[in-house]
Scaffold this motif. Structure first.
Motif, PDB file in Angstrom:
ATOM      1  N   SER A 112       0.821  -1.215   0.000  1.00 29.03           N
ATOM      2  CA  SER A 112       0.000   0.000   0.000  1.00 29.03           C
ATOM      3  C   SER A 112       0.854   1.264   0.000  1.00 29.03           C
ATOM      4  N   PHE A 113       1.978   1.247   0.723  1.00 30.40           N
ATOM      5  CA  PHE A 113       2.858   2.408   0.740  1.00 30.40           C
ATOM      6  C   PHE A 113       3.464   2.639  -0.639  1.00 30.40           C
ATOM      7  N   ALA A 114       3.842   1.553  -1.312  1.00 34.80           N
ATOM      8  CA  ALA A 114       4.343   1.693  -2.681  1.00 34.80           C
ATOM      9  C   ALA A 114       3.247   2.246  -3.587  1.00 34.80           C
ATOM     10  N   GLY A 115       2.009   1.821  -3.361  1.00 34.94           N
ATOM     11  CA  GLY A 115       0.894   2.350  -4.135  1.00 34.94           C
ATOM     12  C   GLY A 115       0.676   3.831  -3.900  1.00 34.94           C
ATOM     13  N   VAL A 116       0.850   4.256  -2.649  1.00 35.88           N
ATOM     14  CA  VAL A 116       0.718   5.687  -2.331  1.00 35.88           C
ATOM     15  C   VAL A 116       1.800   6.490  -3.043  1.00 35.88           C
ATOM     16  N   LEU A 117       3.033   6.020  -2.972  1.00 38.43           N
ATOM     17  CA  LEU A 117       4.128   6.742  -3.623  1.00 38.43           C
ATOM     18  C   LEU A 117       3.945   6.809  -5.136  1.00 38.43           C
ATOM     19  N   MET A 118       3.552   5.688  -5.719  1.00 41.86           N
ATOM     20  CA  MET A 118       3.389   5.662  -7.172  1.00 41.86           C
ATOM     21  C   MET A 118       2.165   6.449  -7.623  1.00 41.86           C
ATOM     22  N   ALA A 119       1.110   6.465  -6.814  1.00 38.03           N
ATOM     23  CA  ALA A 119      -0.077   7.259  -7.161  1.00 38.03           C
ATOM     24  C   ALA A 119       0.236   8.746  -7.082  1.00 38.03           C
ATOM     25  N   SER A 120       1.065   9.147  -6.128  1.00 34.47           N
ATOM     26  CA  SER A 120       1.419  10.562  -6.044  1.00 34.47           C
ATOM     27  C   SER A 120       2.299  10.977  -7.221  1.00 34.47           C
ATOM     28  N   GLY A 123      -0.059  11.105 -10.342  1.00 29.38           N
ATOM     29  CA  GLY A 123      -1.098  12.118 -10.299  1.00 29.38           C
ATOM     30  C   GLY A 123      -2.506  11.553 -10.213  1.00 29.38           C
ATOM     31  N   GLU A 124      -2.655  10.325  -9.749  1.00 33.91           N
ATOM     32  CA  GLU A 124      -3.964   9.678  -9.602  1.00 33.91           C
ATOM     33  C   GLU A 124      -4.477   9.912  -8.186  1.00 33.91           C
ATOM     34  N   THR A 125      -5.374  10.880  -8.009  1.00 35.49           N
ATOM     35  CA  THR A 125      -5.849  11.206  -6.657  1.00 35.49           C
ATOM     36  C   THR A 125      -6.783  10.146  -6.091  1.00 35.49           C
ATOM     37  N   ALA A 126      -7.611   9.520  -6.928  1.00 30.66           N
ATOM     38  CA  ALA A 126      -8.523   8.481  -6.424  1.00 30.66           C
ATOM     39  C   ALA A 126      -7.739   7.269  -5.944  1.00 30.66           C
ATOM     40  N   ALA A 127      -6.734   6.872  -6.705  1.00 27.29           N
ATOM     41  CA  ALA A 127      -5.890   5.743  -6.293  1.00 27.29           C
ATOM     42  C   ALA A 127      -5.081   6.110  -5.058  1.00 27.29           C
ATOM     43  N   LEU A 128      -4.629   7.352  -4.973  1.00 26.10           N
ATOM     44  CA  LEU A 128      -3.885   7.807  -3.803  1.00 26.10           C
ATOM     45  C   LEU A 128      -4.746   7.707  -2.551  1.00 26.10           C
ATOM     46  N   ALA A 133      -5.914   5.053   2.439  1.00 27.58           N
ATOM     47  CA  ALA A 133      -6.889   4.515   3.389  1.00 27.58           C
ATOM     48  C   ALA A 133      -6.510   3.099   3.809  1.00 27.58           C
ATOM     49  N   GLU A 134      -6.096   2.271   2.857  1.00 23.33           N
ATOM     50  CA  GLU A 134      -5.672   0.911   3.202  1.00 23.33           C
ATOM     51  C   GLU A 134      -4.436   0.937   4.090  1.00 23.33           C
ATOM     52  N   LEU A 135      -3.495   1.812   3.775  1.00 27.44           N
ATOM     53  CA  LEU A 135      -2.282   1.915   4.575  1.00 27.44           C
ATOM     54  C   LEU A 135      -2.596   2.372   5.993  1.00 27.44           C
ATOM     55  N   LEU A 136      -3.469   3.346   6.142  1.00 26.86           N
ATOM     56  CA  LEU A 136      -3.817   3.832   7.476  1.00 26.86           C
ATOM     57  C   LEU A 136      -4.574   2.783   8.288  1.00 26.86           C
ATOM     58  N   MET A 137      -5.412   1.987   7.640  1.00 23.68           N
ATOM     59  CA  MET A 137      -6.098   0.901   8.353  1.00 23.68           C
ATOM     60  C   MET A 137      -5.084  -0.100   8.895  1.00 23.68           C
ATOM     61  N   MET A 138      -4.125  -0.464   8.064  1.00 28.44           N
ATOM     62  CA  MET A 138      -3.125  -1.441   8.513  1.00 28.44           C
ATOM     63  C   MET A 138      -2.206  -0.862   9.577  1.00 28.44           C
ATOM     64  N   LEU A 139      -1.780   0.383   9.410  1.00 30.61           N
ATOM     65  CA  LEU A 139      -0.901   0.996  10.412  1.00 30.61           C
ATOM     66  C   LEU A 139      -1.624   1.199  11.742  1.00 30.61           C
ATOM     67  N   GLY A 140      -2.921   1.469  11.698  1.00 32.21           N
ATOM     68  CA  GLY A 140      -3.694   1.579  12.937  1.00 32.21           C
ATOM     69  C   GLY A 140      -3.691   0.277  13.716  1.00 32.21           C
ATOM     70  N   THR A 141      -3.830  -0.843  13.033  1.00 35.73           N
ATOM     71  CA  THR A 141      -3.788  -2.136  13.703  1.00 35.73           C
ATOM     72  C   THR A 141      -2.384  -2.444  14.208  1.00 35.73           C
ATOM     73  N   VAL A 142      -1.371  -2.046  13.467  1.00 36.60           N
ATOM     74  CA  VAL A 142       0.008  -2.234  13.930  1.00 36.60           C
ATOM     75  C   VAL A 142       0.238  -1.459  15.227  1.00 36.60           C
ATOM     76  N   ILE A 143      -0.252  -0.239  15.296  1.00 39.41           N
ATOM     77  CA  ILE A 143      -0.094   0.573  16.511  1.00 39.41           C
ATOM     78  C   ILE A 143      -0.834  -0.067  17.678  1.00 39.41           C
ATOM     79  N   VAL A 144      -2.031  -0.587  17.431  1.00 38.48           N
ATOM     80  CA  VAL A 144      -2.776  -1.259  18.494  1.00 38.48           C
ATOM     81  C   VAL A 144      -2.007  -2.481  18.982  1.00 38.48           C
ATOM     82  N   MET A 145      -1.406  -3.228  18.063  1.00 36.45           N
ATOM     83  CA  MET A 145      -0.625  -4.404  18.462  1.00 36.45           C
ATOM     84  C   MET A 145       0.591  -4.016  19.302  1.00 36.45           C
ATOM     85  N   LEU A 146       1.218  -2.887  18.977  1.00 37.13           N
ATOM     86  CA  LEU A 146       2.398  -2.456  19.717  1.00 37.13           C
ATOM     87  C   LEU A 146       2.056  -1.919  21.097  1.00 37.13           C
ATOM     88  N   VAL A 147       0.911  -1.243  21.213  1.00 41.45           N
ATOM     89  CA  VAL A 147       0.535  -0.616  22.474  1.00 41.45           C
ATOM     90  C   VAL A 147      -0.112  -1.609  23.429  1.00 41.45           C
TER      91      VAL A 147
END
Length: 169
Positions: A112-120, A123-128, A133-147
């Motif tokens: 997902s992070f590679a997708g964000v970088l490549m979308a930026s 110039g594809e704002t919908a794909a970005l 959104a997918e990256l933030l969902m996964m990172l949110g769960t990672v933070i919950v697992m760490l805390v």
């Protein structure tokens, strides 16, 4: 029953409910028709970046598409293993399902992070927005697992009988 579910397990199950069908459909579209599947809406930023910046030939673009499908299916497989583990109460209580969830989140976050970088870059704002959104969902769960506090291990059966463990001499 509710006290045995960890927040990370519940969050991981919700993520699996989204990622398993969504990424499986995307990966199967790529497997059936690599170029058409690569230029489909969820992968358009990756396809535009590969065609514009890397200038790959047709065969190399097909290989890139299959590699992307393999990465997505690997994430789906780890989420499926996590769901199998989380259904077993003993594994869920001991936190044994966290490894499968961690691998799914690590590989999925990289994709997902590679997708964000490549979308930026493309110039594809919908794909970005979708990849972010997918990256933030996964990172949110990672933070919950760490805390979240470590899982409680069941008491050893030999500890109450007066036996000494290897660490107690």
């Amino acid at each position: 029953m509710a006290k045995h579910w960890r927040i990370s397990s519940l969050s991981g199950a919700l993520l699996a409910a989204y990622f398993i069908p969504a990424w499986t459909i995307i990966a199967f579209k790529i497997m059936v028709s690599p170029i058409h599947g690569l230029y489909d809406r969820p992968n358009i930023s990756l396809a535009l970046f590969v065609s514009d910046h890397l200038q790959l030939a047709g065969t190399a673009t097909v290989r890139f598409a299959w590699l992307l499908a393999l990465g997505r299916m690997t994430v789906v497989a780890f989420f499926a293993v996590f769901l199998v583990f989380v259904t077993r109460a003993a594994i869920r209580k001991s936190g044994g399902c966290n490894e499968a969830l961690g691998m799914a989140l690590a590989i999925g976050s990289v994709i997902s992070f590679a997708g964000v970088l490549m979308a930026s870059q493309a110039g594809e704002t919908a794909a970005l927005r979708m990849h972010a959104a997918e990256l933030l969902m996964m990172l949110g769960t990672v933070i919950v697992m760490l805390v979240e506090a470590p899982a409680q291990r069941p008491a050893d059966a030999g500890a109450g009988s007066g036996e000494l463990s290897l660490q107690q001499t």
